[in-house]
Scaffold this active site. Structure first.
Site, PDB file in Angstrom:
ATOM      1  N   ASP A 167      -3.110 -27.038   1.041  1.00  0.00           N
ATOM      2  CA  ASP A 167      -2.367 -27.832   2.046  1.00  0.00           C
ATOM      3  C   ASP A 167      -2.455 -27.314   3.473  1.00  0.00           C
ATOM      4  O   ASP A 167      -1.796 -27.851   4.356  1.00  0.00           O
ATOM      5  CB  ASP A 167      -0.872 -27.923   1.681  1.00  0.00           C
ATOM      6  CG  ASP A 167      -0.636 -28.710   0.405  1.00  0.00           C
ATOM      7  OD1 ASP A 167      -1.538 -29.446   0.000  1.00  0.00           O
ATOM      8  OD2 ASP A 167       0.449 -28.568  -0.186  1.00  0.00           O
ATOM      9  N   ASP A 392       8.061 -28.483  -7.656  1.00  0.00           N
ATOM     10  CA  ASP A 392       7.429 -28.592  -6.339  1.00  0.00           C
ATOM     11  C   ASP A 392       8.380 -28.199  -5.220  1.00  0.00           C
ATOM     12  O   ASP A 392       7.941 -27.850  -4.124  1.00  0.00           O
ATOM     13  CB  ASP A 392       6.970 -30.030  -6.084  1.00  0.00           C
ATOM     14  CG  ASP A 392       5.873 -30.458  -7.027  1.00  0.00           C
ATOM     15  OD1 ASP A 392       4.987 -29.645  -7.313  1.00  0.00           O
ATOM     16  OD2 ASP A 392       5.915 -31.614  -7.496  1.00  0.00           O
TER      17      ASP A 392
END
Length: 657
Positions: A167, A392
């Protein structure tokens, strides 16, 4: 095993399920010790490390023992994780266990390198412990100790696969620099360059170890699949591969869909499908002009683009399939209705998220394909980078000493932001901190697994028979085709129709009507069948259909064009143009023209053909979007550079029927 044979293994796409017990022996005398010689695909012919800590948690869940032997990655998401924190195993302990599991055979150990300064600048749930300027600490207190441990002689026979900083670099493309989705934190990281510097440093230090295979995170199709993001992302990764003393030779490949939910394959529609003569790229909100609809097509395209950018021609791809199965009772069993682009895509897509930008603890998700070596050409393996059952992010603020914040995308009541087009988050409730065990999520993933857990039937790889008996009749502007149904071992779900070698539509019946044709013109058609697993048949025998001579009349063609800037970063911008048929007859072609009021220059354009001379611009339709029904719309998009003012131009549109 020779590099040539390993390349054949990859090219042949011989799928081999990975796991501690599924070791394929390399050529050599029985009982011979195997040094970790550099190989083309580290997963070929090797077992893969099963993390005993994750395995125990999985096995403790009802039915979890069915997948508890699957290999997953070890995450080093903070400095303390290197030596072990709060009673967990450290890196050296994991490596020692990997050596024990290997028992002298070829073995892969997977580790995630994830602790950049200012980490994950667009998502608070996985923010890290290092501030935006702490690049020195990242290098000396994090990367250097990891490299020292991985280089120890005791681990020289392991094939160590690293996933480098998920990311990070993609955020600099989409969430910084004046884009509509930019965040102040990402702007800071783009300006200070520490993502590029840090990734380059990690590649250089870890890539210097002979048995380490570096794979850089490359986002996913629902993030970077647009033309404005795809090429720039590859170029940025190439820049990082040349930073801090690194070279592209220290990049073994790329990993996509890391810790995400994007479907591996969408079996019931393709990016080339049309509804009512219009491409689903422009008529489906889910697709939204993306070039890709699933991770397999995106990964293969990314690999090709990376080689074009300067990476080695032998780079491989990994796809994280840990949570993208989307099975269970809500999984579609066939295409959606061909009434509108939205109905067709939304009715047939197996990815059941509310929006492809949703990423946190997604409701309805299931385990995906089990880890497998060389499943497709150019794909080194399907892997479980994100251990299923690890959260997450927390669904509410939870105090902690791990640097992990609260992101509203993990809150099931959140109504969204520009990064997910202001949709609900789709997150599960009552989630713990990122990385903590989330029992409710694991049980959901197990229940919705696809392929289902516990079955012994291998995936369907048998293609349908080719359609036969193709016939057709024509008018001056269209052709109606029919054919005899194909057969398949599990059932045919639809047909792809090709005109002059280019797919123009799909049908769930054994007939199709093609429109927008030119009078007195010969067209060649073929048809292919497709089943639920995405297997496509050979083409039917070709049929030539000649349209009738035009008879005149039938209405007039006309169109209008509207202009919208989707993002502007001061030195450049992206814009979308929508073309609407305002006439009384379908269009066969259209052209949009304008004169720039400033010094704007088109730099790239999709879904059309552009001509620019000075400040004058004209864009003609592409081959697949010239035909627009009365009242219907299509369009194109482009990127452009400028300085000074960016005043919108006045557009004119002409059409031919």
């Amino acid at each position: 095993m020779s590099g040539q044979l390993l390349r054949r293994l990859r090219t042949a796409a011989a799928a081999v399920t990975l796991g501690a017990a599924s070791l394929l022996p390399l050529a050599g005398p029985a009982g011979t010790a195997h040094a970790a010689a550099r190989v083309d695909n580290p997963y070929a012919g090797a077992g893969v490390y099963v993390n005993p800590e994750w395995s125990a948690k999985a096995a403790a869940e009802p039915g979890g023992s069915a997948v508890a032997n699957q290999p997953t990655s070890v995450w080093l998401d903070r400095i303390a994780a290197i030596n072990g924190a709060n009673g967990t195993m450290g890196l050296r302990a994991h490596l020692d266990e990997a050596v024990r599991q290997a028992a002298g055979k070829p073995y892969v150990f997977q580790v995630v390198i994830y602790n950049l300064p200012g980490r994950d600048c667009a998502a608070l749930a996985s923010n890290g412990e290092l501030g935006p300027t702490e690049i020195g600490r990242y290098q000396t207190a994090y990367i250097d100790p990891i490299a020292a441990i991985l280089a120890e002689p005791a681990y020289a026979n392991l094939r160590i696969v690293t996933t480098i900083e998920i990311d990070s670099l993609p955020n600099l493309i989409t969430n910084a620099g004046g884009t509509a989705t930019a965040t102040p934190a990402c702007d800071v990281m783009k300006a200070n360059g520490n993502y590029v510097t840090g990734v380059g440093y990690a590649l250089n230090k870890l890539g210097a170890i002979p048995n380490v295979y570096n794979y850089i995170d490359a986002g996913h199709h629902g993030w970077l699949g647009w033309d404005s993001n795809f090429g720039p992302s590859v170029n940025l990764l190439y820049q990082a591969a040349n930073a801090s003393g690194s070279t592209p030779a220290k990049v073994h490949g790329f990993v996509v869909n890391t810790a995400n939910y994007s479907a591996l394959k969408e079996p019931y529609f393709t990016i080339d499908d049309t509804v009512n003569g219009q491409s689903i790229r422009g008529t489906s909100k889910w697709v939204d002009w993306n070039r890709y609809v699933d991770e397999l097509s995106y990964a293969k395209a990314f690999r090709q683009k990376a080689v074009e950018a300067g990476f080695d021609a032998g780079v491989g791809m990994l796809i994280d399939t840990s949570r993208n199965g989307w099975g269970g009772p809500n999984r579609p069993t066939g295409p959606g209705p061909k009434t509108t682009g939205d109905a067709y895509v939304d009715g047939g897509r197996i990815d059941r998220r509310l929006q492809a930008g949703n990423w946190c603890n997604q409701s309805g998700a299931g385990l995906g394909e089990r880890p497998t070596a060389a499943p497709e050409t150019g794909i080194d393996a399907y892997v479980w980078v994100k251990p299923p059952g690890e959260s997450d992010g927390a669904s509410k603020a939870i105090p902690n000493d791990e640097g992990k914040g609260f992101d509203r995308m993990c809150d099931p009541t959140y109504t969204g932001n520009p990064r997910n087009n202001n949709n609900m988050s789709g997150a599960l409730p009552d989630a713990p901190l990122a990385g903590a065990w989330f029992s409710a999520q694991f049980r959901q993933l197990l229940a919705n697994a696809y392929p289902p857990v516990g079955g012994t039937t291998p995936g369907d790889t048998t293609a349908p028979t080719a359609p036969t008996g193709l016939t057709g009749t024509a008018t001056s502007s269209g052709a109606t085709l029919s054919w005899t149904a194909s057969t398949d071992n599990t059932g045919v779900t639809g047909y792809q129709v090709f005109r002059n070698g280019v797919q123009v539509g799909t049908s769930t019946a054994t007939s199709y009507t093609d429109s927008g044709l030119t009078a007195s013109t010969a067209y060649s058609y073929t048809v292919r069948a497709r089943d639920a697993a995405g297997n496509v048949s050979a083409a039917s025998a070709a049929l030539t259909v000649t349209t009738q001579a035009g008879g005149g009349g039938g209405g007039n063609a006309g169109c209008t064009a509207s202009y919208k800037v989707s993002s502007d970063w001061g030195a450049g911008f992206n814009a979308d143009v929508t073309v609407t048929n305002t006439g009384t007859a379908p269009t066969k072609s259209w052209k949009v023209s304008w004169t720039w009021p400033g010094n704007q220059q088109v730099t790239n354009l999709w879904n059309g053909t552009v001509t620019q001379s000075g400040s004058s611009v004209s864009v003609a339709n592409a081959g697949y979007n010239g035909a627009v029904a009365v009242g219907g719309s299509t369009g194109f998009g482009f990127g452009a550079s400028y300085s000074g003012a960016n005043t919108a131009p006045t557009l004119s549109c002409t059409a031919a029927g």
